[in-house]
Scaffold this motif. Structure first.
Motif, PDB file in Angstrom:
ATOM      1  N   CYS A   1       0.853  -1.183   0.000  1.00 17.51           N
ATOM      2  CA  CYS A   1       0.000   0.000   0.000  1.00 17.51           C
ATOM      3  C   CYS A   1       0.894   1.239   0.000  1.00 17.51           C
ATOM      4  CB  CYS A   1      -0.914  -0.001   1.223  1.00 17.51           C
ATOM      5  SG  CYS A   1      -1.860   1.541   1.394  1.00 17.51           S
ATOM      6  N   PRO A   2       0.636   2.201  -0.896  1.00 10.70           N
ATOM      7  CA  PRO A   2       1.457   3.412  -0.932  1.00 10.70           C
ATOM      8  C   PRO A   2       1.195   4.360   0.241  1.00 10.70           C
ATOM      9  CG  PRO A   2      -0.295   3.552  -2.546  1.00 10.70           C
ATOM     10  CD  PRO A   2      -0.357   2.176  -1.961  1.00 10.70           C
ATOM     11  N   TYR A   3       0.170   4.078   1.029  1.00 15.28           N
ATOM     12  CA  TYR A   3      -0.143   4.897   2.198  1.00 15.28           C
ATOM     13  C   TYR A   3       0.424   4.290   3.475  1.00 15.28           C
ATOM     14  CZ  TYR A   3      -3.550   7.168  -0.856  1.00 15.28           C
ATOM     15  OH  TYR A   3      -4.144   7.834  -1.881  1.00 15.28           O
ATOM     16  N   CYS A   4       0.023   3.049   3.783  1.00 14.65           N
ATOM     17  CA  CYS A   4       0.411   2.442   5.067  1.00 14.65           C
ATOM     18  C   CYS A   4       1.538   1.416   4.931  1.00 14.65           C
ATOM     19  CB  CYS A   4      -0.806   1.815   5.748  1.00 14.65           C
ATOM     20  SG  CYS A   4      -1.514   0.384   4.903  1.00 14.65           S
ATOM     21  N   ASP A   5       1.974   1.145   3.710  1.00 19.52           N
ATOM     22  CA  ASP A   5       3.097   0.256   3.397  1.00 19.52           C
ATOM     23  C   ASP A   5       2.887  -1.201   3.822  1.00 19.52           C
ATOM     24  OD1 ASP A   5       5.565   0.022   2.067  1.00 19.52           O
ATOM     25  OD2 ASP A   5       6.607  -0.076   3.984  1.00 19.52           O
ATOM     26  N   VAL A   6       1.647  -1.596   4.036  1.00 22.74           N
ATOM     27  CA  VAL A   6       1.344  -2.990   4.361  1.00 22.74           C
ATOM     28  C   VAL A   6       1.412  -3.814   3.081  1.00 22.74           C
ATOM     29  CG1 VAL A   6      -0.514  -4.534   5.109  1.00 22.74           C
ATOM     30  CG2 VAL A   6      -0.052  -2.454   6.362  1.00 22.74           C
ATOM     31  N   SER A   7       1.940  -5.012   3.165  1.00 23.56           N
ATOM     32  CA  SER A   7       1.999  -5.933   2.041  1.00 23.56           C
ATOM     33  C   SER A   7       0.638  -6.614   1.885  1.00 23.56           C
ATOM     34  CB  SER A   7       3.087  -6.974   2.289  1.00 23.56           C
ATOM     35  OG  SER A   7       3.163  -7.867   1.220  1.00 23.56           O
TER      36      SER A   7
ATOM     37  N   THR B   1      -8.937   1.715  -9.559  1.00 24.94           N
ATOM     38  CA  THR B   1      -8.781   2.121  -8.167  1.00 24.94           C
ATOM     39  C   THR B   1      -9.362   1.052  -7.264  1.00 24.94           C
ATOM     40  OG1 THR B   1      -8.942   4.436  -8.801  1.00 24.94           O
ATOM     41  CG2 THR B   1      -9.308   3.938  -6.491  1.00 24.94           C
ATOM     42  N   GLU B   2      -8.619   0.734  -6.216  1.00 21.31           N
ATOM     43  CA  GLU B   2      -9.063  -0.232  -5.224  1.00 21.31           C
ATOM     44  C   GLU B   2      -8.637   0.278  -3.853  1.00 21.31           C
ATOM     45  OE1 GLU B   2      -7.907  -4.803  -4.208  1.00 21.31           O
ATOM     46  OE2 GLU B   2      -8.455  -4.368  -6.281  1.00 21.31           O
ATOM     47  N   ASP B   3      -9.527   0.135  -2.880  1.00 19.78           N
ATOM     48  CA  ASP B   3      -9.193   0.576  -1.525  1.00 19.78           C
ATOM     49  C   ASP B   3      -8.259  -0.427  -0.860  1.00 19.78           C
ATOM     50  OD1 ASP B   3     -10.801   2.800  -1.784  1.00 19.78           O
ATOM     51  OD2 ASP B   3     -12.493   1.925  -0.705  1.00 19.78           O
ATOM     52  N   CYS B   4      -7.318   0.098  -0.069  1.00 20.25           N
ATOM     53  CA  CYS B   4      -6.429  -0.747   0.722  1.00 20.25           C
ATOM     54  C   CYS B   4      -7.274  -1.550   1.706  1.00 20.25           C
ATOM     55  CB  CYS B   4      -5.414   0.114   1.465  1.00 20.25           C
ATOM     56  SG  CYS B   4      -4.404  -0.814   2.652  1.00 20.25           S
ATOM     57  N   GLN B   5      -6.951  -2.804   1.868  1.00 20.80           N
ATOM     58  CA  GLN B   5      -7.690  -3.682   2.768  1.00 20.80           C
ATOM     59  C   GLN B   5      -7.441  -3.345   4.232  1.00 20.80           C
ATOM     60  OE1 GLN B   5      -6.120  -7.433   1.525  1.00 20.80           O
ATOM     61  NE2 GLN B   5      -6.869  -7.187  -0.556  1.00 20.80           N
TER      62      GLN B   5
ATOM     63  N   CYS C   1      -5.956   0.192   5.499  1.00 22.55           N
ATOM     64  CA  CYS C   1      -6.209   1.593   5.845  1.00 22.55           C
ATOM     65  C   CYS C   1      -7.378   2.204   5.073  1.00 22.55           C
ATOM     66  CB  CYS C   1      -4.950   2.433   5.654  1.00 22.55           C
ATOM     67  SG  CYS C   1      -4.471   2.721   3.933  1.00 22.55           S
ATOM     68  N   CYS C   2      -7.928   1.491   4.105  1.00 25.35           N
ATOM     69  CA  CYS C   2      -9.116   1.892   3.327  1.00 25.35           C
ATOM     70  C   CYS C   2      -8.906   3.102   2.421  1.00 25.35           C
ATOM     71  CB  CYS C   2     -10.317   2.130   4.235  1.00 25.35           C
ATOM     72  SG  CYS C   2     -10.775   0.665   5.175  1.00 25.35           S
ATOM     73  N   ARG C   3      -7.675   3.492   2.191  1.00 22.63           N
ATOM     74  CA  ARG C   3      -7.415   4.615   1.283  1.00 22.63           C
ATOM     75  C   ARG C   3      -7.378   4.108  -0.151  1.00 22.63           C
ATOM     76  NH1 ARG C   3      -2.736   7.914   4.478  1.00 22.63           N
ATOM     77  NH2 ARG C   3      -4.117   8.936   5.966  1.00 22.63           N
ATOM     78  N   PRO C   4      -7.738   4.973  -1.124  1.00 23.69           N
ATOM     79  CA  PRO C   4      -7.801   4.545  -2.517  1.00 23.69           C
ATOM     80  C   PRO C   4      -6.419   4.464  -3.175  1.00 23.69           C
ATOM     81  CG  PRO C   4      -8.437   6.829  -2.342  1.00 23.69           C
ATOM     82  CD  PRO C   4      -8.227   6.334  -0.940  1.00 23.69           C
ATOM     83  N   MET C   5      -6.090   3.287  -3.667  1.00 24.09           N
ATOM     84  CA  MET C   5      -4.840   3.056  -4.409  1.00 24.09           C
ATOM     85  C   MET C   5      -5.182   2.962  -5.890  1.00 24.09           C
ATOM     86  SD  MET C   5      -3.249  -0.095  -2.202  1.00 24.09           S
ATOM     87  CE  MET C   5      -4.663  -1.144  -2.547  1.00 24.09           C
ATOM     88  N   VAL C   6      -4.388   3.586  -6.723  1.00 26.08           N
ATOM     89  CA  VAL C   6      -4.533   3.427  -8.163  1.00 26.08           C
ATOM     90  C   VAL C   6      -3.590   2.311  -8.576  1.00 26.08           C
ATOM     91  CG1 VAL C   6      -4.286   4.506 -10.420  1.00 26.08           C
ATOM     92  CG2 VAL C   6      -5.171   5.832  -8.485  1.00 26.08           C
TER      93      VAL C   6
ATOM     94  N   ARG D   1      -0.574   6.327  -4.877  1.00 21.57           N
ATOM     95  CA  ARG D   1      -1.598   7.117  -4.191  1.00 21.57           C
ATOM     96  C   ARG D   1      -2.474   7.788  -5.225  1.00 21.57           C
ATOM     97  NH1 ARG D   1       0.597   9.864   1.134  1.00 21.57           N
ATOM     98  NH2 ARG D   1       2.016   8.212   1.810  1.00 21.57           N
ATOM     99  N   GLU D   2      -3.733   7.894  -4.920  1.00 18.82           N
ATOM    100  CA  GLU D   2      -4.645   8.560  -5.839  1.00 18.82           C
ATOM    101  C   GLU D   2      -4.231  10.011  -6.061  1.00 18.82           C
ATOM    102  OE1 GLU D   2      -9.306   8.156  -6.485  1.00 18.82           O
ATOM    103  OE2 GLU D   2      -8.809   9.177  -4.625  1.00 18.82           O
ATOM    104  N   SER D   3      -3.711  10.659  -5.028  1.00 14.74           N
ATOM    105  CA  SER D   3      -3.278  12.058  -5.148  1.00 14.74           C
ATOM    106  C   SER D   3      -2.065  12.210  -6.061  1.00 14.74           C
ATOM    107  CB  SER D   3      -2.972  12.645  -3.764  1.00 14.74           C
ATOM    108  OG  SER D   3      -1.928  11.911  -3.142  1.00 14.74           O
TER     109      SER D   3
END
Length: 69
Positions: free
Chosen positions: A11-17, A32-36, A38-43, A60-62
């Motif tokens: 995940c580009p936000y929380c770095d979880v594998s 786009t899919e939400d991280c399982q 942190c629930c943030r949107p990943m592209v 990251r979506e941003s």
């Protein structure tokens, strides 16, 4: 060819594998899919190589969409 394939990303936000499922019926995909976790949107950008192995890039979506686009 398999109906569903899997890939491991970070995940580009929380770095979880994470393990995600990808559809090998399309050689190139962006969605786009939400991280399982942190629930943030990943592209996700998915490409399959000549041996039908997926290459998945998570951003990251941003990083993709900026205000004013």
């Amino acid at each position: 060819m398999r109906l569903i394939d899997s890939a491991r990303i970070h995940c580009p936000y929380c770095d979880v594998s994470l393990n995600i499922n990808v559809d090998p019926s399309e050689p190139e995909q962006d969605y786009t899919e939400d991280c399982q976790v942190c629930c943030r949107p990943m592209v996700l950008s998915v490409q399959f190589d000549d041996r039908h192995h997926p290459r998945v890039y998570a951003r990251r979506e941003s990083d993709i969409f900026s205000p004013g686009d």
